[in-house]
Write a protein that holds these residues in place. Sequence first.
Motif, PDB file in Angstrom:
ATOM      1  N   GLY A  34       0.845  -1.194   0.000  1.00  0.00           N
ATOM      2  CA  GLY A  34       0.000   0.000   0.000  1.00  0.00           C
ATOM      3  C   GLY A  34       0.875   1.237   0.000  1.00  0.00           C
ATOM      4  O   GLY A  34       2.073   1.177  -0.252  1.00  0.00           O
ATOM      5  N   TYR A  35       0.286   2.365   0.290  1.00  0.00           N
ATOM      6  CA  TYR A  35       1.078   3.584   0.326  1.00  0.00           C
ATOM      7  C   TYR A  35       2.196   3.442   1.345  1.00  0.00           C
ATOM      8  O   TYR A  35       1.960   3.063   2.487  1.00  0.00           O
ATOM      9  CB  TYR A  35       0.210   4.792   0.705  1.00  0.00           C
ATOM     10  CG  TYR A  35      -0.678   5.247  -0.419  1.00  0.00           C
ATOM     11  CD1 TYR A  35      -0.145   5.896  -1.509  1.00  0.00           C
ATOM     12  CD2 TYR A  35      -2.037   5.017  -0.379  1.00  0.00           C
ATOM     13  CE1 TYR A  35      -0.951   6.318  -2.556  1.00  0.00           C
ATOM     14  CE2 TYR A  35      -2.856   5.432  -1.414  1.00  0.00           C
ATOM     15  CZ  TYR A  35      -2.299   6.079  -2.494  1.00  0.00           C
ATOM     16  OH  TYR A  35      -3.095   6.491  -3.508  1.00  0.00           O
ATOM     17  N   VAL A  36       3.392   3.736   0.917  1.00  0.00           N
ATOM     18  CA  VAL A  36       4.553   3.717   1.801  1.00  0.00           C
ATOM     19  C   VAL A  36       4.967   5.166   1.979  1.00  0.00           C
ATOM     20  O   VAL A  36       5.471   5.796   1.046  1.00  0.00           O
ATOM     21  CB  VAL A  36       5.709   2.893   1.201  1.00  0.00           C
ATOM     22  CG1 VAL A  36       6.923   2.914   2.116  1.00  0.00           C
ATOM     23  CG2 VAL A  36       5.251   1.477   0.919  1.00  0.00           C
ATOM     24  N   ALA A  86       9.745  10.935   9.120  1.00  0.00           N
ATOM     25  CA  ALA A  86      10.210  11.853   8.080  1.00  0.00           C
ATOM     26  C   ALA A  86       9.682  11.414   6.726  1.00  0.00           C
ATOM     27  O   ALA A  86       9.678  10.232   6.400  1.00  0.00           O
ATOM     28  CB  ALA A  86      11.736  11.899   8.065  1.00  0.00           C
ATOM     29  N   LEU A  87       9.195  12.387   5.943  1.00  0.00           N
ATOM     30  CA  LEU A  87       8.661  12.098   4.616  1.00  0.00           C
ATOM     31  C   LEU A  87       8.788  13.316   3.739  1.00  0.00           C
ATOM     32  O   LEU A  87       9.130  14.399   4.194  1.00  0.00           O
ATOM     33  CB  LEU A  87       7.198  11.657   4.703  1.00  0.00           C
ATOM     34  CG  LEU A  87       6.196  12.608   5.392  1.00  0.00           C
ATOM     35  CD1 LEU A  87       5.716  13.708   4.488  1.00  0.00           C
ATOM     36  CD2 LEU A  87       5.028  11.804   5.888  1.00  0.00           C
ATOM     37  N   ASN A  88       8.496  13.136   2.465  1.00  0.00           N
ATOM     38  CA  ASN A  88       8.485  14.255   1.533  1.00  0.00           C
ATOM     39  C   ASN A  88       7.086  14.868   1.579  1.00  0.00           C
ATOM     40  O   ASN A  88       6.129  14.271   1.091  1.00  0.00           O
ATOM     41  CB  ASN A  88       8.811  13.785   0.111  1.00  0.00           C
ATOM     42  CG  ASN A  88       8.799  14.915  -0.895  1.00  0.00           C
ATOM     43  OD1 ASN A  88       8.468  16.048  -0.580  1.00  0.00           O
ATOM     44  ND2 ASN A  88       9.172  14.602  -2.119  1.00  0.00           N
ATOM     45  N   PHE A 144       0.313  11.708  -1.628  1.00  0.00           N
ATOM     46  CA  PHE A 144      -0.506  11.288  -0.493  1.00  0.00           C
ATOM     47  C   PHE A 144      -0.390  12.208   0.723  1.00  0.00           C
ATOM     48  O   PHE A 144      -1.404  12.595   1.295  1.00  0.00           O
ATOM     49  CB  PHE A 144      -0.187   9.837  -0.112  1.00  0.00           C
ATOM     50  CG  PHE A 144      -1.104   9.301   0.943  1.00  0.00           C
ATOM     51  CD1 PHE A 144      -2.411   8.973   0.627  1.00  0.00           C
ATOM     52  CD2 PHE A 144      -0.679   9.151   2.244  1.00  0.00           C
ATOM     53  CE1 PHE A 144      -3.278   8.490   1.593  1.00  0.00           C
ATOM     54  CE2 PHE A 144      -1.528   8.662   3.216  1.00  0.00           C
ATOM     55  CZ  PHE A 144      -2.837   8.331   2.894  1.00  0.00           C
ATOM     56  N   PRO A 145       0.812  12.598   1.152  1.00  0.00           N
ATOM     57  CA  PRO A 145       0.893  13.461   2.339  1.00  0.00           C
ATOM     58  C   PRO A 145       0.457  14.906   2.107  1.00  0.00           C
ATOM     59  O   PRO A 145       0.151  15.621   3.047  1.00  0.00           O
ATOM     60  CB  PRO A 145       2.352  13.413   2.759  1.00  0.00           C
ATOM     61  CG  PRO A 145       3.083  12.701   1.725  1.00  0.00           C
ATOM     62  CD  PRO A 145       2.113  12.097   0.771  1.00  0.00           C
ATOM     63  N   ARG A 146       0.408  15.350   0.843  1.00  0.00           N
ATOM     64  CA  ARG A 146       0.090  16.757   0.577  1.00  0.00           C
ATOM     65  C   ARG A 146      -1.239  17.197   1.185  1.00  0.00           C
ATOM     66  O   ARG A 146      -1.299  18.253   1.834  1.00  0.00           O
ATOM     67  CB  ARG A 146       0.113  16.996  -0.946  1.00  0.00           C
ATOM     68  CG  ARG A 146       0.084  18.436  -1.326  1.00  0.00           C
ATOM     69  CD  ARG A 146       1.413  19.098  -0.981  1.00  0.00           C
ATOM     70  NE  ARG A 146       1.148  20.455  -0.568  1.00  0.00           N
ATOM     71  CZ  ARG A 146       1.749  21.080   0.417  1.00  0.00           C
ATOM     72  NH1 ARG A 146       2.682  20.507   1.093  1.00  0.00           N
ATOM     73  NH2 ARG A 146       1.428  22.287   0.739  1.00  0.00           N
ATOM     74  N   PRO A 147      -2.345  16.442   1.011  1.00  0.00           N
ATOM     75  CA  PRO A 147      -3.595  16.863   1.651  1.00  0.00           C
ATOM     76  C   PRO A 147      -3.508  16.868   3.177  1.00  0.00           C
ATOM     77  O   PRO A 147      -4.128  17.709   3.827  1.00  0.00           O
ATOM     78  CB  PRO A 147      -4.618  15.826   1.191  1.00  0.00           C
ATOM     79  CG  PRO A 147      -4.028  15.187  -0.007  1.00  0.00           C
ATOM     80  CD  PRO A 147      -2.546  15.288   0.149  1.00  0.00           C
TER      81      PRO A 147
END
Length: 99
Positions: free
Chosen positions: A65-67, A75-77, A82-85
């Motif tokens: 699934g989404y990683v 920590a992520l971009n 996916f994380p933007r919203p």
Amino acid sequence: MSSIDVWGLTGFILGTPRVLEDEPLFSHLQALRYDLGNSTSQWTKEQMFWRKRDLGLPIAIYRPGYVIGDSKTGALNPNDFFPRPIVGCIQIGAFPDFQ
């Protein structure tokens, strides 16, 4: 490892209501020209694997699934799709009610 990106925008462009894990990729090829390069590279890689499997090489393709985010630090971009919203909701202090 692969991703659902292998099918590109097939649902939006071709109206495909559902894709199965082991269905042939060729029927989704026309949708890839409207997507980013990652879909095309995933499609090409998987097509090569399917051909090798058809020749007898044991192949398994996994689609996690989404990683997102490091499992320990988180920590992520923040500019990934996916994380933007999520980042936007945090910034404005609100979230959608999907009920």
